[in-house]
Write an enzyme that holds these catalytic residues in place. Structure first.
Site, short mmCIF file in Angstrom:
data_model
loop_
_atom_site.label_atom_id
_atom_site.label_comp_id
_atom_site.label_asym_id
_atom_site.label_seq_id
_atom_site.Cartn_x
_atom_site.Cartn_y
_atom_site.Cartn_z
N HIS A 23 51.51 70.41 -48.74
CA HIS A 23 50.32 71.18 -48.40
C HIS A 23 50.00 72.19 -49.49
O HIS A 23 50.89 72.79 -50.11
CB HIS A 23 50.45 71.85 -47.03
CG HIS A 23 51.54 72.87 -46.89
ND1 HIS A 23 51.41 74.15 -47.34
CD2 HIS A 23 52.77 72.79 -46.33
CE1 HIS A 23 52.52 74.84 -47.05
NE2 HIS A 23 53.36 74.03 -46.45
N ASP B 98 48.05 74.96 -49.06
CA ASP B 98 47.77 76.31 -48.59
C ASP B 98 49.02 77.17 -48.48
O ASP B 98 50.15 76.67 -48.44
CB ASP B 98 47.04 76.27 -47.24
CG ASP B 98 47.84 75.63 -46.13
OD1 ASP B 98 48.52 74.61 -46.39
OD2 ASP B 98 47.80 76.13 -44.99
N GLU C 232 47.83 73.70 -43.46
CA GLU C 232 49.08 73.43 -42.74
C GLU C 232 49.59 74.67 -42.02
O GLU C 232 50.25 74.56 -40.99
CB GLU C 232 50.14 72.92 -43.72
CG GLU C 232 51.42 72.41 -43.06
CD GLU C 232 52.49 73.50 -42.86
OE1 GLU C 232 53.49 73.23 -42.18
OE2 GLU C 232 52.32 74.62 -43.41
#
Length: 351
Positions: free
Chosen positions: A68, A70, A124
């Protein structure tokens, strides 16, 4: 544009320095898409801020490597900095070091020994309905098709199989409202949660072995809500409990267990996510374990491997970061661990 030819440690720092708090990943997703699109051996597609790059060499096996983009909100911990063998900064451990490893593999292994799908996704760290994998699974399920998946979650370089499920429930105790000066005319609901807490204090969590890995369950109070005013005996109190359950149980099994523990009380399930079995008996997973080395352990928490499991794709967690450092202001990653992870994954895809 991100330079995928640079050392994986420098690439990690470059990725960390592109701020990408959940919901604001576009700048990093743009950089990832541009860098991967320049590689002729990859087919690159995108959905929102999720970027997918695939090799198409006709191998009989396909594996998926996901990470992910983020992070949690920054806390004065950008830009990154190096102190000795440690790289400090927001997202270094969770999980931009893992993303850097995946990007290096995508760039430096044009002809892997199995076809590979690289998935770099958004959101996420926040509510599940915004998770990039959820969206892609709904709108482009073929992008996630694979025989085996590696989620580059921070595991400190140890394979962590499967994940625990999580269930959150509210246990409600009722009473009778009265003036606190004449409390004997009422029934105090806050006092009434004592047997709920007693059951939690006496609770013996299971430690089942699933596919050779030992999981450690837990059932705990995570919140208490009650009270009307400073002069009122409350007629309602709610204890919120969280059950972390092993992958030999379904969500339905977990709910039944919680209701049994709190028999006699009103129980309402407010949130749940399934567990995922380790899947280490799959031949592709066994080959991954042999390449990476070490002794796999159970994942004591919930991760997106559960999403892959729901799609019928066995998955493990493996990444260079230390999960105990995730989300901390002083988050860091060991630079040698990043190199070690890159080498292990490279061996898996080339030998």
């Amino acid at each position: 544009m991100l330079d995928l030819t640079q050392d994986v440690r420098d690439l990690t720092a470059a990725i960390v320095d592109i701020e990408s708090v959940s919901g604001d990943e576009r700048a990093l997703a743009d950089e990832v898409e541009r860098a991967l699109s320049a590689l002729p051996h990859l087919k690159v597609t995108r959905s929102g801020e999720t970027v997918v790059a695939r090799t198409e060499q006709g191998h009989s096996e396909r594996v998926l490597i996901a990470g992910h983009l983020d992070t949690v909100p920054t806390a004065g911990n950008l830009p990154s900095r190096v102190e000795g063998d440690l790289l400090y900064g927001c997202g270094t451990s969770d999980m931009k070091a893992g993303v850097a490893v995946a990007l290096k593999l995508a760039a430096t292994v044009p002809a892997p020994n199995k076809d590979v799908s690289y998935v770099f996704y958004d959101c996420e760290e926040i509510e599940a309905e915004r998770n990039g994998l959820t969206r892609v699974a709904r709108e482009h399920p073929g992008w996630l098709a694979a025989d085996f998946a590696v989620l580059m979650e921070p595991t400190d370089g140890v394979i962590e199989g499967g994940c625990q499920g999580t269930l959150r429930a509210e246990v409600t105790v009722t009473g009778k409202r009265a003036h606190s000066a004449r409390s004997w005319f009422g029934v105090n609901a806050i006092h009434g949660i004592e047997p709920v807490l007693a059951r939690l204090n006496a609770y013996e969590p299971r430690r089942p072995v699933v596919d050779g890995l030992e999981y450690h369950e837990g059932l705990n109070a995570v919140g208490v809500s009650g009270g009307v005013a400073g002069n009122v005996i409350p007629d309602l109190c709610v204890v919120t409990v969280n059950y972390r359950f092993a992958p030999d149980l379904s969500i339905e099994d977990a709910e039944e267990h919680v209701r049994e523990v709190f028999d006699g009380f009103a129980v309402s399930v407010v949130d749940a996510a399934p567990a995922a079995r380790p899947g280490l008996t799959h031949p592709v997973a066994a080959a991954f374990t042999a390449a990476v080395g070490g002794t796999p352990r159970a994942k004591l928490g919930w991760t997106d491997v559960a999403r892959f499991s729901a799609l019928g794709v066995p998955a493990v967690n493996y990444g260079p970061g230390d999960p105990n450092l995730a989300h901390q202001q002083g988050e860091y990653v060991s630079l040698p661990k990043i190199v070690e992870s890159e080498r292990a994954m490279l061996d898996w895809l080339t030998i």
